[in-house]
Motif scaffolding. Sequence first.
Motif, PDB file in Angstrom:
ATOM      1  N   TRP A 110       0.822  -1.212   0.000  1.00 59.87           N
ATOM      2  CA  TRP A 110       0.000   0.000   0.000  1.00 59.87           C
ATOM      3  C   TRP A 110       0.856   1.261   0.000  1.00 59.87           C
ATOM      4  N   ARG A 111       2.133   1.098   0.274  1.00 56.27           N
ATOM      5  CA  ARG A 111       3.068   2.223   0.274  1.00 56.27           C
ATOM      6  C   ARG A 111       4.135   1.935  -0.769  1.00 56.27           C
ATOM      7  N   LEU A 112       4.213   2.788  -1.788  1.00 55.60           N
ATOM      8  CA  LEU A 112       5.108   2.558  -2.919  1.00 55.60           C
ATOM      9  C   LEU A 112       6.082   3.701  -3.072  1.00 55.60           C
ATOM     10  N   GLY A 158       3.123  10.232  -8.155  1.00 58.14           N
ATOM     11  CA  GLY A 158       2.373  10.890  -7.095  1.00 58.14           C
ATOM     12  C   GLY A 158       0.887  11.024  -7.389  1.00 58.14           C
ATOM     13  N   VAL A 159       0.510  11.110  -8.666  1.00 54.26           N
ATOM     14  CA  VAL A 159      -0.905  11.280  -9.019  1.00 54.26           C
ATOM     15  C   VAL A 159      -1.717  10.025  -8.695  1.00 54.26           C
ATOM     16  N   HIS A 160      -1.038   8.900  -8.454  1.00 56.05           N
ATOM     17  CA  HIS A 160      -1.743   7.658  -8.153  1.00 56.05           C
ATOM     18  C   HIS A 160      -1.959   7.460  -6.655  1.00 56.05           C
ATOM     19  N   ALA A 186       7.576  10.178  -3.574  1.00 54.85           N
ATOM     20  CA  ALA A 186       8.567  10.660  -4.535  1.00 54.85           C
ATOM     21  C   ALA A 186       9.880  10.877  -3.801  1.00 54.85           C
ATOM     22  N   LEU A 187      10.877  10.052  -4.100  1.00 56.69           N
ATOM     23  CA  LEU A 187      12.182  10.162  -3.477  1.00 56.69           C
ATOM     24  C   LEU A 187      13.195  10.531  -4.548  1.00 56.69           C
TER      25      LEU A 187
END
Length: 246
Positions: A110-112, A158-160, A186-187
């Motif tokens: 759930w965290r990408l 980020g839009v997802h 976003a890294l």
Amino acid sequence: MQGGDPPSAASPTFSCLQKAVVSLHPEWDRLLERDNVTLRCQGAQAEGNSSTRWWHNGHLLPSRNSNHVIASASVNDSGEYTCQTGLSNLSDPVQLQVRAAWLLLQAPRWRLREGDPLVLRCHSWKNVPVRNVQYFQDGRGRRFSYRNAAFRVPRASGVHSGSYFCRGLIGKLNVSSEAVVVLVEALAISRISPGRLVLLCLLPGLLFAVDTWLYCSMRRGLRSLLRNRTNDTVTWRKSLQDKQEQ
């Protein structure tokens, strides 16, 4: 360490050991009642002793196998699971959620990170057929399929990020899953190669060294120029005085 309490990962007795790792098979951390899942504990074992200890919400389980099988899951199986092998520290916890519902949204993660694939699955109770499946992000429809196809984004950005749920028809019943938040981080630093990162760290020092060298060089040049001009003036004055004396 007493009774069935899990050991502390910070205990000096275990400080030199690596942590055990818990993995889920299938990989979904959200299940519906009656689903099956196997938790696997990976970690170093002592010679002649392959036993593994499992904890559920801090309570020691009777299982001593490296695989902890949950068959026909119930809501009571929800919670935090940890494990430890003979030569490992206590694992990080893995959260398992079991819901009583018709539909459930599932994902490997759930965290990408930006650029990772996003995969969502609309899972039905006891895998009954679902038709006209639609996925929603923040209340807006993102994908529709007559059959229950997964929602895939090869490279997430980020839009997802957002709140997702799915909806479909089970027989004549129109049902929806509960919403779950997906976060895409976003890294920017992850895109910089190690060589470039070292160069960026050294660049301020290099620029300072170059500036210092230029400053010292200019000072030496200026002093030399002033010295030459002084010598030229003395020579010219001596030459003029010699002519007047003649």
